[in-house]
Design a protein around this motif. Structure first.
Motif, short mmCIF file in Angstrom:
data_model
loop_
_atom_site.label_atom_id
_atom_site.label_comp_id
_atom_site.label_asym_id
_atom_site.label_seq_id
_atom_site.Cartn_x
_atom_site.Cartn_y
_atom_site.Cartn_z
N GLU A 196 0.84 -1.19 0.00
CA GLU A 196 0.00 0.00 0.00
C GLU A 196 0.88 1.25 0.00
N GLY A 220 -1.73 7.98 2.73
CA GLY A 220 -3.07 7.44 2.74
C GLY A 220 -4.05 8.34 1.98
N TYR A 267 -10.67 4.41 3.12
CA TYR A 267 -9.29 4.31 2.65
C TYR A 267 -9.25 3.64 1.28
N GLY A 317 -6.95 1.57 -1.20
CA GLY A 317 -5.75 0.74 -1.11
C GLY A 317 -4.76 0.95 -2.22
N LYS A 325 -6.17 3.08 8.59
CA LYS A 325 -5.00 2.45 7.99
C LYS A 325 -3.77 3.27 8.34
N THR A 338 -0.47 5.25 8.08
CA THR A 338 0.16 6.03 7.03
C THR A 338 1.38 6.71 7.61
N SER A 344 -13.45 -2.88 4.14
CA SER A 344 -12.97 -2.21 5.35
C SER A 344 -14.13 -1.97 6.30
N TYR A 374 -10.12 -0.99 13.57
CA TYR A 374 -10.16 -0.94 12.11
C TYR A 374 -9.76 -2.28 11.52
N PHE A 426 -8.99 -3.95 7.50
CA PHE A 426 -8.86 -3.73 6.06
C PHE A 426 -8.47 -5.05 5.42
N SER A 461 -5.55 -6.77 7.56
CA SER A 461 -4.91 -5.83 8.47
C SER A 461 -5.88 -5.45 9.57
N THR A 498 -0.92 -2.49 15.33
CA THR A 498 -1.30 -3.03 14.03
C THR A 498 -0.82 -4.46 13.90
N GLU A 556 -0.81 -7.38 10.77
CA GLU A 556 -1.11 -7.52 9.35
C GLU A 556 -0.54 -8.83 8.81
#
Length: 483
Positions: free
Chosen positions: A130, A134, A141, A143, A171, A173, A379, A399, A401, A443, A467, A469
């Motif tokens: 990605e 962002g 968001y 991608g 997401k 950034t 998302s 969140y 994604f 994610s 986070t 992922e």
């Protein structure tokens, strides 16, 4: 070019686990107060009202995921209103750098495009990663940077936020955020239509209609069509290249039964059919010992080169790009007891990109080559904001994604391929080469940011983010056909 570009190579069906990432951020802001000098104005004539030209309009932003004056936000940012975008005739994300100097958009076509802020960005054609910047449209968001390559229409406001924003946005950034907000449905009837005509066959039409459907429901519909002839002449058939057409629409519904709840549904679709990314030949490279290799191979293949300085090419095959993209989102906002605000944003988007690329010659060395992409993303974001005006206010969120991306790299060589590429006879002539790739991304994130208002002029802000992922990928390349 490899169809997938990841941080490290992945074997087929191998799972790449990214460790839990923890982000801590802290800042302090100091607000200066100024005392305005008061003067008694001279009496004005009775027929001329007194106008205070020094008064500035308050700019409201959602930088910290709540509506507040831009003067109260310590984040370095630039805010551009929709009216300013229309006045400056800025309709595409790649033109934004005309208004915001710290933003740079590298653009050839929808797949080979990237956005950087303060010089920080990443590989524009990496299907496995990605972007560092962002891109958000109506809190959703995007991608792929190419998902924002369409005509911006009916824009309320555009915010460019510099630096990491992971403690406030879903997401993560690292370089910044471009946050685009479109105009919402209104309970007061509105309608507009605009047509622009320019040189080079440029023609654009935009239209919007908005208004109430009943006392609790309002709708809005916007559409556009843009076309141009192109500014590069193809000597082979006399056609113009680097132009084309773009079309799109956005439909919205706003349900607002009371002041404590509202729900906004958005659906949009955009498509492009163009010859964007057409390249011209400015130089054939060095001449060594009296031989220019590029010119020599072109002569051997029977090709005629033209001077690109006059924006001309000599192509015997298509130079073409098609993009189909769209999606839908639902945003719901509840005002809870004690003035807490709970927000839910659910979204789905798709993006399909298909190129046709000529080899730059007017002989069949290569019929077509490139990488096509089909991307689907999902998302979900939940966010809770505390009441404003307290000694301590905060925003917390969760969140998710997800993305499923398939790409296909292809090359279709012609009978002159070996002469042009300098390969042994029969190695590439009339060969077809196909490769397929797939990457799946999941994610998950928790984030929070709080501000202590220590005095009327001093705030302290701190944020935290976690986070997790996963990316899984495979790549297959079929045995070439022919040759």
């Amino acid at each position: 070019m490899s169809p997938l570009n990841l941080a490290s190579p992945l074997t087929p069906r191998r799972l790449k686990r990214l460790p839990l990432a923890l982000l801590l951020a802290g800042s302090a802001s100091w607000t200066h107060g100024y005392a305005a000098e008061t003067q008694t104005p001279s009496p004005a004539p009775a027929d001329k009202p007194v106008v205070n030209s020094s008064q500035l309009e308050t700019v409201t932003v959602t930088t910290r995921r709540r509506e507040e004056s831009s003067q109260d936000v310590p984040t370095p940012m630039s805010v551009v209103s929709g009216q300013n975008l229309e006045t400056q005739r800025v309709y595409r994300i790649q033109d934004l750098q005309q208004l915001v100097p710290s933003v740079n958009v590298a653009y050839m076509h929808a797949r080979q495009s990237s956005v950087s802020i303060r010089g920080l960005g990443n590989n524009p054609a990496s299907d496995g990663l990605e972007g560092s910047v962002g891109l958000y449209i109506d809190n959703v968001y995007l991608g792929r940077p190419g998902m924002a390559v369409f005509d911006l229409m009916d824009i309320e406001q555009l915010e460019v936020l510099r630096g990491p924003q992971g403690t406030l946005f879903g997401k993560n950034t690292t370089a910044g955020v471009i946050n685009i907000s479109t105009r919402a449905p209104t309970f007061t009837p509105e309608r507009s239509i605009e047509t622009s005509v320019g040189e080079g066959g440029y023609f654009q039409t935009k239209g919007t209609i908005s208004g109430p459907l009943n006392d609790q429901l309002a709708g809005r519909f916007s559409a556009y069509r843009t076309r141009s002839d192109g500014d590069i002449k193809n000597e082979y058939d006399g056609h113009d290249l680097n132009g084309g057409s773009r079309d799109g629409f956005r439909a919205q519904l706003l349900f607002k039964p009371n002041d404590d709840f509202n729900l906004r549904w958005i659906g949009d679709y955009n498509e492009e059919d163009s010859s964007a990314g057409t390249r011209v030949l400015y130089n054939t490279g060095p001449t060594i010992n009296g031989v220019n290799l590029y010119q020599a191979r072109a002569n051997a293949a029977g090709a005629t080169l033209v001077n690109g300085a006059h924006r001309k090419v000599n192509l015997d095959n298509d130079q073409h790009v098609t993009v189909h993209q769209g999606g839908t989102s639902v945003e719901a906002n509840w005002t809870l007891p004690s003035d807490f605000t709970l927000t839910s944003i659910s979204a789905y988007r798709f993006w399909n990109f298909t190129p046709r690329n000529d080899d730059g010659l007017n002989v069949p060395a290569s019929y077509n080559a490139g990488v096509s992409v089909e991307d689907k993303q999902y998302s979900q974001e939940f966010r809770l904001a505390s009441p404003k005006g307290e000694f301590f206010d905060y925003v917390v969120g969760a969140y998710y994604f997800g993305s499923d991306l398939d790409n296909k790299s292809f090359a279709y060589y012609g009978p002159q391929a070996d002469i042009w590429n300098g390969t042994p006879r029969g190695a590439l002539a009339n060969v077809t080469s196909i490769g397929n790739g797939h990457i799946k991304t999941d994610s998950f994130a928790l984030f929070a940011q709080g501000t202590w208002h220590l005095t009327e002029r001093l705030d302290f802000t701190a944020g935290v983010r976690g986070t997790y992922e996963e990316k899984s990928a495979w790549v297959t390349r079929d045995a070439p056909l022919g040759g």
